[in-house]
Design a protein around this motif. Structure first.
Motif: not given
Ligand code: GSH
Length: 280
Positions: A55, A59, A97, A148, A226
């Protein structure tokens, strides 16, 4: 502070700023929502929101749906970036990531090549609030929340600085980073192999170590991809029981890790913080 963009929202203002950070040695970006009527004569308290892996400052502000109620409650929200940024800022060697850019884990790195810029703990707890409190119409009353990796950051920072934050909350936090793959990878790279330093950044370990009085609210979806491997909210529950600390953990059937989950329950968290900040 330089304004990147400014938009009216719910009678208030959403503003993105960049500024030169002495702590992270690079240009940092953050977003702020100022509710209507926030002014020098009417300063408002601030909820800090720490986002998760991948993020930026954008976001939460765009996806969580928090601004309408924050406007009504008279609460500012500050959403910092999740890591230092820039061409000379070290990233994960393979561009992964979960390390490097977008993955600062809210710690002060001690290891090369990260230590030069990855000082997110000091940035979030010291430099950013000082900047905001000297330049924007806010009080020194603060609450902290996050998602998270940012849920880990919010709980860890709130427990380590109980006088600086009136209340702490999290969505789907990485509860016990010393005991999950994301935490092992990030703490190993940022803090080195001496695991005694890891404990000082681990929410469950901090909660276990002594009785904490700060109000603590956690939201977690049962269908979070997760949940078992990375998040482990049961570690927080066990820790709170051991130290006789207060913790409210709400589990929700069918909800996943996404901002759809956050948006579904963000109002409860804004009201929780507003009640402790004396706004309601
Ligand atoms: N590898 C995955 C995990 C990343 C993920 O789930 N990030 C969460 C926080 S751990 C998030 O908030 N992603 C951005 C969003 O949904 O706007 C991805 O890139 O989609």
């Amino acid at each position: 502070m330089d304004i990147i963009s400014e938009n009216r929202a719910f009678g208030g203002r959403h503003i993105r700023y960049s500024h030169a950070s002495k702590v992270t040695n690079c240009t940092m970006t953050f977003a702020v929502f100022l509710p209507p009527f926030a002014s020098k004569d009417n300063p408002v308290p601030v909820l800090y929101w720490l986002s998760g892996l991948t993020c930026t400052d954008e976001n939460f502000m765009q996806k969580a749906g928090a601004m309408k109620l924050a406007a009504q409650l008279g609460m500012a929200i500050v959403a910092p970036d999740t890591s230092p940024r820039g061409d000379d800022v070290a990233d994960a060697p393979d561009g992964a990531y979960d390390l490097g850019l977008g993955a600062g884990f809210y710690v002060d790195a001690t290891q090369a090549p990260y230590a030069k810029h990855y000082q997110m703990y000091s940035y979030i707890t010291q430099e950013l609030p000082e900047l905001i409190e000297s330049n924007l119409p806010v009080t020194r009353e603060r609450a902290i929340s996050g998602h998270s990796m940012g849920g880990h950051g919010a709980i860890m920072i709130g427990l380590r600085n109980p006088r600086r934050y009136t209340s702490v909350s999290a969505f789907s936090p990485v509860s016990n980073p010393t005991d999950c793959p994301w935490g092992h990878k990030a703490f190993g790279a940022y803090l080195g192999e001496d695991k005694s330093t890891w404990q000082t950044y681990d929410s469950a370990e901090l909660l276990r170590s002594e009785k904490h009085e700060v109000p603590l609210l956690v939201e977690q979806g049962n269908d979070d991809q997760f949940l078992q491997e990375q998040l482990k909210p049961e570690a927080l529950v066990n820790a709170a029981q051991q130290s006789d600390s207060q913790l409210t953990l709400n589990m929700h059937d069918g909800y996943d890790h996404s901002y759809f989950f956050i948006a579904s329950f963000i109002d409860e968290h804004l009201e929780f913080h507003a009640s402790h900040l004396g706004l309601i």
